[in-house]
Enzyme design. Structure first.
Site, short mmCIF file in Angstrom:
data_model
loop_
_atom_site.label_atom_id
_atom_site.label_comp_id
_atom_site.label_asym_id
_atom_site.label_seq_id
_atom_site.Cartn_x
_atom_site.Cartn_y
_atom_site.Cartn_z
N ASP A 74 23.92 -8.77 53.11
CA ASP A 74 23.05 -7.70 52.59
C ASP A 74 21.93 -8.29 51.74
O ASP A 74 20.99 -7.59 51.38
CB ASP A 74 23.86 -6.72 51.73
N TRP A 112 28.41 -2.08 63.88
CA TRP A 112 29.79 -1.71 63.54
C TRP A 112 30.10 -2.29 62.16
O TRP A 112 30.24 -3.50 62.02
CB TRP A 112 30.73 -2.28 64.60
N ASP A 113 30.23 -1.42 61.18
CA ASP A 113 30.37 -1.86 59.79
C ASP A 113 31.84 -1.73 59.34
O ASP A 113 32.66 -1.09 60.01
CB ASP A 113 29.46 -0.99 58.91
N MET A 114 32.14 -2.31 58.20
CA MET A 114 33.51 -2.30 57.66
C MET A 114 33.38 -2.65 56.19
O MET A 114 33.25 -3.81 55.84
CB MET A 114 34.29 -3.38 58.42
N ASP A 116 20.68 3.78 60.43
CA ASP A 116 21.86 3.30 59.71
C ASP A 116 22.68 4.48 59.21
O ASP A 116 22.58 5.60 59.72
CB ASP A 116 21.41 2.34 58.59
C1 GLA Z 1 26.87 -1.96 54.36
C2 GLA Z 1 25.91 -2.75 55.24
C3 GLA Z 1 24.51 -2.25 55.02
C4 GLA Z 1 24.44 -0.77 55.31
C5 GLA Z 1 25.44 -0.01 54.46
C6 GLA Z 1 25.52 1.45 54.85
O1 GLA Z 1 26.69 -2.28 53.02
O2 GLA Z 1 26.01 -4.11 55.01
O3 GLA Z 1 23.61 -2.95 55.86
O4 GLA Z 1 24.70 -0.55 56.67
O5 GLA Z 1 26.74 -0.57 54.58
O6 GLA Z 1 26.40 2.17 54.09
#
Ligand code: GLA
Length: 707
Positions: free
Chosen positions: A527, A456-458, A345
């Site tokens: 989360d 792919w996060d945001m 991650d």
């Molecule tokens: C978000 C995602 C988490 C993790 C963090 C990393 O909060 O939901 O699962 O990947 O970013 O900064």
């Protein structure tokens, strides 16, 4: 033939397996909605299209009939799908029927109805893609300017769904917030308008673009349900409007707030799809039809046809403290318990030691990984797993080389602050050069390393949505161009790296919709991985989306979400109802916990085809009673699995009897724990007792047809 047309009366009938959808052109040339309900055999079964009655000088026929794609013009006062301003400043649009086309394909039949303005060169092509097997219709509109001067679109929705004139309708919708996504809300519909929306730049966790309407009495097994979802990952709205004539209209599409699309002559604008369905068999069947449609027609193939691997993610174990040694240690433990895909991650790149720096600098940190990612990837592969990695490409920390070099690459206005959230700003993905930067960064990453999976996060919503160096006429287009840019990058990456699977994440579940699902293989649900609270999130998710896409980790977040210790089995059973992942710090799990996990992961592998591909039945809701029960059944009804989880308890009430669903009445089934095979009918009508008594006790029962 699934799409019928009667020329004499200008009416169309679209026919699914169990449903029909009817349309017609009235004497004024307006396209009217006529029917959406159980199947009608003939076009002549549809109601007459010219039923508008005169009511008063205040009420135009638009309120009394059901215009299929209403434009703002004349005396129309309800939610329009289209609002336009022509170059001579005329702001009145009248759409009349021009022509239509029907095409038949193997899996989808398509009807395109063309409407045109009575004076200006503005055309609307309404697309109806019918999936008879799933009783689902995809709708979208293509708005075309065939003239030479620009037209400004101020509202351009995908379409409106209608229900029959009636009382006591009820709206079911999903909303919440970070760590509380996809909660179920049900409200009686009263006159007026309710808007579900996002004005945050992404889909948002506060509302999900899905709705269901029923007559107030539908349950999981029975009752009419009209439902739908919008495939768009940017600003969106769905309005539910009930008018004084007892007509209900659900309109959806790209949000008109702060929206203006500059449509040049010769150009067209395509809306996202607004997908709808109908069933008489309650919310359960509505979900099952929609799940199958997604698996067969939304999710990218061929990956969608496989089962999702069991994943490990390092986030909660190491946070930003990522090192080659640390990840290798986790990988060894993950492989030993049966994990198939190991995902690193946040924290592997740039100066990313915390959330204050590094986003945008997508080069491997040389201190954390002195020899690049290769040694770790080799190690992961040698352990028999595939490798995945986290990115957040649409974002930048001001403390990064990328920002120092390109301070104008973020959305901003002159003379206004550049608001940071989680110490980061949103890159202006509307800009072609930013799109190119993101594509190249990911293309290089995937070309140089053997990577099978991208998360792919945001992690923030938009603010100050300015694009100062763009022509003024297109500045408000950023809301749409950002999403188009995102989709385009994903499509190009998928074409070039077809083996790579993608997960859509947005601080948990803030980017879950049918639009992103066309380009990604799964989503990060929330989360919040506390296994009891998760049941509520997963129930809401399942109303709209299928279990294959729903990532569920067994993690340690019980500790930070709520300090409520839960048995290993309960944590697994909660997560085994979707695509299973492990997100805890395995170096701190005891030998007993690891041994139990190994056995549960093995068990998951033996049932995941049922969970991910089968029909889902929500038997007992976490919102009621003391036990949650969810059952999955293969389409051939030969295998099933039941999860029963008891909630935190009081008063020593036993778990209720559970009545299974979806089995063959006359077949015999062998059920875990029950010696003698029993019939499907008995399992469904007599029911079974799972005998749960303690707080967070749980059971997984396998049910297999005896041949
Ligand atoms: C978000 C995602 C988490 C993790 C963090 C990393 O909060 O939901 O699962 O990947 O970013 O900064």
């Amino acid at each position: 033939m699934a799409i019928l047309f009667d020329k004499q009366t200008s009416r169309w009938l679209l026919q699914g397996k169990n449903v029909s959808y009817g349309l017609g052109v009235d004497k004024n040339g307006t396209l009217q909605h006529l029917y959406f309900g159980s199947k009608l055999p003939f076009v002549s079964d549809l109601p007459d299209v010219n039923t508008a009655i005169y009511h008063s000088s205040f009420e135009p026929s638009g309120g009394i009939t059901q215009p299929e794609y209403p434009a703002w013009g004349g005396m129309y006062y309800y939610e329009p799908c289209l609002k336009a301003t022509f170059s001579d400043h005329v702001r009145d649009t009248r759409l009349v029927y021009k022509e239509h086309q029907i095409t038949e394909n193997e899996q989808v039949d398509e009807l395109v109805i063309v409407l045109q303005d009575t004076v200006y060169p503005l055309f609307v092509h309404l697309h109806y893609r019918l999936f008879p097997e799933h009783d689902v219709i995809e709708r979208y509109a293509v708005i075309e300017n065939t003239g030479t001067t620009p037209i400004t679109l101020e509202q351009a929705l995908s379409g409106s769904w209608h229900t029959p004139r009636g009382d006591r309708y009820r709206l079911t919708h999903l909303g919440g917030k970070w760590i509380e996504e996809t909660q179920i809300y049900q409200d009686e519909i009263t006159p007026g308008k309710k808007t579900l929306e996002s004005r945050r730049g992404n889909t948002g966790a506060q509302a999900n673009p899905w709705f269901a309407i029923d007559r107030g009495t539908a349950d999981e097994d029975q009752g009419e349900v009209w439902f739908g979802a919008l495939g768009w990952s940017g600003n969106w709205k769905i309005t539910v409007e009930y008018n004084p004539f007892k007509l209900l209209q659900v309109s959806g599409g790209i949000h008109d707030f702060d929206f203006a699309w500059h449509l040049e002559g010769g150009k067209s604008f395509q809306t996202p799809a607004f997908v709808g369905g109908y069933t008489r068999l309650g919310f359960g069947q509505a979900s099952r039809n929609f799940h199958d449609y997604q698996r067969n027609h939304v999710l990218p193939k061929p990956i969608a046809e496989q089962v999702r691997p069991v994943l490990y993610n390092s986030w909660e174990a190491t946070y930003f403290d990522v090192t080659e040694q640390g990840q290798m240690a986790l990988a060894e433990r993950a492989a030993a318990i049966g994990v198939e895909l190991f995902v690193v991650d946040d924290g592997w790149f740039g100066e990313r030691h915390h959330d204050r720096a590094g986003l945008g600098d997508w080069t491997v940190n040389p201190v954390k990984f002195p020899n690049g990612l290769k040694p770790l990837i080799d190690k992961v592969e040698s352990l028999g797993m595939r490798f995945g990695i986290w990115v957040e490409p649409e974002m930048v920390n001001p403390d990064s080389d990328l920002y120092r070099k390109n301070p104008d690459w973020i959305y901003h206005f002159p003379n206004r602050p550049r608001t940071e959230s989680r110490n980061q700003c949103v890159l202006n993905v509307s800009k072609p050069e930013v799109q190119e930067f993101i594509f190249k960064m990911l293309d290089d990453l995937l070309s140089e390393n053997n990577i099978d999976f991208i998360k792919w996060d945001m992690n923030r919503s938009f603010s100050e949505p300015g694009w100062p160096d763009a022509p003024q006429a297109i500045q408000k287009e950023i809301w749409v161009r950002h999403v188009q840019g995102l989709y385009d990058i994903l499509a190009r990456l998928r074409a070039k790296h077809p083996k790579v699977a993608f997960e859509s994440c947005s601080g948990g579940g803030a980017r879950i919709d049918l639009g992103i699902m066309r380009l990604t293989d799964e989503v990060w649900t929330s989360d919040n991985t506390e296994p009891y609270e998760r049941l509520f999130i997963q129930e809401g998710y399942s109303l709209a989306y299928n279990a294959q896409t729903m990532m569920c980790w067994v993690a340690d977040s019980a500790k930070w979400v709520k300090n409520r210790p839960a048995p290993v089995a309960y944590r697994f059973h909660s997560s085994m109802m979707g695509s299973l992942g492990i997100g805890g710090n395995l170096t701190q799990w005891s030998e007993e916990e690891l041994a139990e996990s190994t056995q549960l992961i093995e068990e998951y592998k033996s049932i995941r085809h049922i969970v991910q591909k089968g029909n889902q039945y929500r038997l007992l809701s976490p919102r009621k009673g003391n036990t949650t029960a969810v059952q999955y059944v293969t389409h051939d009804q030969s295998e099933s699995v039941l999860f029963a989880l008891m909630h935190p308890q009081k008063f020593q009430n036993p778990s209720p009897r559970i009545y299974l669903r979806g089995l063959k009445s006359d077949s015999l089934y062998k059920v875990t724990d029950i010696e003698e095979p029993i019939s499907g009918s008995a399992l469904m009508n007599r029911g079974i007792d799972v005998n749960l008594h303690a707080d967070l006790a749980s059971k997984l029962l396998k049910i297999r047809e005896v041949k």
